[in-house]
Write a protein that holds these residues in place. Structure first.
Motif, PDB file in Angstrom:
ATOM      1  N   ASP A 167       0.856  -1.184   0.000  1.00 43.81           N
ATOM      2  CA  ASP A 167       0.000   0.000   0.000  1.00 43.81           C
ATOM      3  C   ASP A 167       0.891   1.232   0.000  1.00 43.81           C
ATOM      4  O   ASP A 167       1.615   1.488   0.962  1.00 43.81           O
ATOM      5  CB  ASP A 167      -0.898  -0.014   1.239  1.00 43.81           C
ATOM      6  CG  ASP A 167      -1.860   1.168   1.274  1.00 43.81           C
ATOM      7  OD1 ASP A 167      -1.764   2.050   0.410  1.00 43.81           O
ATOM      8  OD2 ASP A 167      -2.709   1.193   2.186  1.00 43.81           O
ATOM      9  N   THR A 168       0.881   1.965  -1.091  1.00 46.89           N
ATOM     10  CA  THR A 168       1.770   3.120  -1.226  1.00 46.89           C
ATOM     11  C   THR A 168       1.023   4.440  -1.084  1.00 46.89           C
ATOM     12  O   THR A 168       1.464   5.470  -1.607  1.00 46.89           O
ATOM     13  CB  THR A 168       2.515   3.077  -2.570  1.00 46.89           C
ATOM     14  OG1 THR A 168       1.558   3.013  -3.632  1.00 46.89           O
ATOM     15  CG2 THR A 168       3.420   1.862  -2.638  1.00 46.89           C
ATOM     16  N   THR A 169      -0.093   4.421  -0.382  1.00 47.44           N
ATOM     17  CA  THR A 169      -0.831   5.653  -0.128  1.00 47.44           C
ATOM     18  C   THR A 169      -0.302   6.288   1.151  1.00 47.44           C
ATOM     19  O   THR A 169      -0.682   5.901   2.255  1.00 47.44           O
ATOM     20  CB  THR A 169      -2.339   5.382   0.005  1.00 47.44           C
ATOM     21  OG1 THR A 169      -2.788   4.681  -1.155  1.00 47.44           O
ATOM     22  CG2 THR A 169      -3.110   6.699   0.137  1.00 47.44           C
ATOM     23  N   TYR A 170       0.615   7.221   0.996  1.00 48.78           N
ATOM     24  CA  TYR A 170       1.237   7.876   2.142  1.00 48.78           C
ATOM     25  C   TYR A 170       0.692   9.289   2.320  1.00 48.78           C
ATOM     26  O   TYR A 170       0.024   9.830   1.421  1.00 48.78           O
ATOM     27  CB  TYR A 170       2.760   7.918   1.954  1.00 48.78           C
ATOM     28  CG  TYR A 170       3.367   6.550   1.841  1.00 48.78           C
ATOM     29  CD1 TYR A 170       3.565   5.762   2.975  1.00 48.78           C
ATOM     30  CD2 TYR A 170       3.718   6.018   0.602  1.00 48.78           C
ATOM     31  CE1 TYR A 170       4.103   4.491   2.880  1.00 48.78           C
ATOM     32  CE2 TYR A 170       4.257   4.749   0.496  1.00 48.78           C
ATOM     33  CZ  TYR A 170       4.446   3.983   1.638  1.00 48.78           C
ATOM     34  OH  TYR A 170       4.961   2.724   1.537  1.00 48.78           O
ATOM     35  N   PRO A 213       0.949  12.799   1.759  1.00 49.79           N
ATOM     36  CA  PRO A 213       1.745  13.300   0.641  1.00 49.79           C
ATOM     37  C   PRO A 213       2.429  14.642   0.861  1.00 49.79           C
ATOM     38  O   PRO A 213       3.131  15.121  -0.031  1.00 49.79           O
ATOM     39  CB  PRO A 213       0.706  13.416  -0.478  1.00 49.79           C
ATOM     40  CG  PRO A 213      -0.559  13.781   0.241  1.00 49.79           C
ATOM     41  CD  PRO A 213      -0.502  13.032   1.555  1.00 49.79           C
ATOM     42  N   ARG A 254       1.250  19.339  -4.132  1.00 53.45           N
ATOM     43  CA  ARG A 254       1.014  18.734  -2.820  1.00 53.45           C
ATOM     44  C   ARG A 254       1.082  19.795  -1.732  1.00 53.45           C
ATOM     45  O   ARG A 254       1.731  20.828  -1.906  1.00 53.45           O
ATOM     46  CB  ARG A 254       2.061  17.658  -2.554  1.00 53.45           C
ATOM     47  CG  ARG A 254       1.925  16.443  -3.414  1.00 53.45           C
ATOM     48  CD  ARG A 254       2.778  15.306  -2.871  1.00 53.45           C
ATOM     49  NE  ARG A 254       3.952  15.066  -3.688  1.00 53.45           N
ATOM     50  CZ  ARG A 254       4.876  14.164  -3.400  1.00 53.45           C
ATOM     51  NH1 ARG A 254       4.766  13.425  -2.315  1.00 53.45           N
ATOM     52  NH2 ARG A 254       5.921  13.996  -4.182  1.00 53.45           N
ATOM     53  N   ARG A 292      -4.831   4.160   8.370  1.00 55.06           N
ATOM     54  CA  ARG A 292      -3.875   3.461   7.513  1.00 55.06           C
ATOM     55  C   ARG A 292      -2.658   3.044   8.340  1.00 55.06           C
ATOM     56  O   ARG A 292      -2.650   3.186   9.566  1.00 55.06           O
ATOM     57  CB  ARG A 292      -3.481   4.355   6.334  1.00 55.06           C
ATOM     58  CG  ARG A 292      -4.679   4.888   5.555  1.00 55.06           C
ATOM     59  CD  ARG A 292      -4.263   5.577   4.280  1.00 55.06           C
ATOM     60  NE  ARG A 292      -3.836   4.584   3.287  1.00 55.06           N
ATOM     61  CZ  ARG A 292      -4.670   3.958   2.462  1.00 55.06           C
ATOM     62  NH1 ARG A 292      -5.971   4.202   2.520  1.00 55.06           N
ATOM     63  NH2 ARG A 292      -4.219   3.098   1.580  1.00 55.06           N
ATOM     64  N   ASP A 298       5.940   9.969   3.551  1.00 57.83           N
ATOM     65  CA  ASP A 298       6.238   9.599   2.164  1.00 57.83           C
ATOM     66  C   ASP A 298       7.737   9.338   2.039  1.00 57.83           C
ATOM     67  O   ASP A 298       8.514  10.210   1.656  1.00 57.83           O
ATOM     68  CB  ASP A 298       5.784  10.721   1.228  1.00 57.83           C
ATOM     69  CG  ASP A 298       5.894  10.360  -0.242  1.00 57.83           C
ATOM     70  OD1 ASP A 298       6.470   9.301  -0.545  1.00 57.83           O
ATOM     71  OD2 ASP A 298       5.420  11.148  -1.082  1.00 57.83           O
TER      72      ASP A 298
END
Length: 342
Positions: free
Chosen positions: A12-15, A17, A30, A112, A131
């Motif tokens: 899962d690369t949803t950090y 941002p 961002r 998360r 990130d």
């Protein structure tokens, strides 16, 4: 931050941002925060390869005085990394027992992964970003005003495209490749991951056979990102993740390359094999339900001569090596002695 889909490991690369930039603005749209000495705290765990990158970059660039660092213990539960090795079990600056508290301070409904590295604003106690690929690039580019005299350029503009390409490939095939092996849900998924990983390591062997570093003749961010996986290979990935075609110590080119970096200031002196082994073998109870930490392997070979000076290259380019780490950030002497004893 990972899950298994169709028996294959997916990260899962949803950090978060947000970025910390020179003036608080970001060209990619961002949310931005301004670089300010002493405003933020970098939270890491020596056990984690992604966090180990940020420890190395911060040290090479000499940012210790402007970006203080907190170190979580090697183990965590399903909720969070904890500060079990600090007095009272709390980070001495943020005053928290769990890194999760900083995530919830930013978003009370945060659901998360609580990951390291994470940059926390000290005054508010809120996580700014986790990130990890962007954190280290921004330390090199956006914090440049505060680099130590003689700091190396780890992300030179004239090689950035090549560095990015190499890092993308190393991430998908090697950094993440060992996890695809370790967390594969079926024999078929494991064997595919295994073949893919060692194909990549063979390719790296050919790239590094006649050149000292991955891009150009100096250490770059690409080398740092590969090193943190190689440093864990024999200690955990070979056995724990079943990446066992060969040990790193049985791959002569990569073994010499890794030892070259390990004996470079900023690399080996930030590597804690004790934390690494305790983390993987005690936290991944689905892979190692007994939580027994193996006594081996013998890691004393990391200190053997590597001979790669013969390939030329200048580790720090026109810069200089960093000085010794601050006393409160040194890897405990007993950890090094236990891991590297012959």
């Amino acid at each position: 931050m990972a899950y298994v889909e169709d028996s294959e490991f997916e990260r899962d690369t949803t950090y978060i941002p947000d970025r910390i930039t020179r003036d608080g603005t970001t060209p990619d749209g961002r949310p931005g925060w301004p670089v300010e000495p002493g405003r933020y705290r970098l939270i890491v765990a020596r056990a984690c390869p992604w966090a180990n990158r940020s420890i190395i970059v911060r040290r090479l660039l000499g940012l210790e005085d402007v970006l203080p660092m907190g170190i979580a213990g090697p183990e965590h539960d399903e909720r969070s990394w904890t500060f079990t090795e600090d007095p009272g079990g709390r980070d001495p600056v943020l005053g928290i027992e769990r890194l999760q508290e900083a995530y919830l301070a930013r978003d009370p409904h945060y659901d998360r992964g609580v990951t390291v590295p994470a940059v926390v604003e000290i005054a508010s106690g809120k996580v700014v970003t986790n990130d990890f690929p962007q954190i280290t690039l921004d330390l090199s580019t956006e914090w440049r005003e505060y680099h130590r005299p003689g700091a190396p350029d780890l992300y030179p503009a004239d090689r950035a495209d090549e560095i990015d390409e190499v890092m993308r490939w190393i991430y998908t095939e090697v950094n993440n490749g060992v996890y695809r092996c370790g967390f594969a849900g079926t024999q078929d998924a494991y064997e595919k991951a295994y073949d893919r990983l060692f194909t990549a390591l063979d390719r790296l062997t050919e790239r590094l056979r006649d050149q000292r570093y991955l891009v150009g003749d100096t250490i770059t961010e690409a080398d740092i990102r590969l090193f943190t996986t190689l440093a864990r290979f024999d200690a955990v990935y070979h056995g724990h993740f079943k990446c066992n075609r060969s040990k790193l110590a049985e791959m002569p080119v990569l073994w010499a390359y890794a030892r070259d970096l390990f004996t470079t200031p900023g690399f080996g002196d930030t590597t804690d094999f004790d934390h690494i082994k305790r983390h993987y073998y005690r936290v991944h109870t689905d892979i190692n339900p007994t939580q027994i930490v193996p006594a081996g392997p013998d890691l004393s070979g990391w200190l053997e001569p590597h001979g790669r000076e013969a390939l030329g290259g200048r580790p720090f380019g026109d810069g200089t090596p960093p000085g010794p780490p601050p006393a409160d950030e040194e890897v405990p002497a007993e950890h090094r002695a236990r891991a590297l004893a012959a």
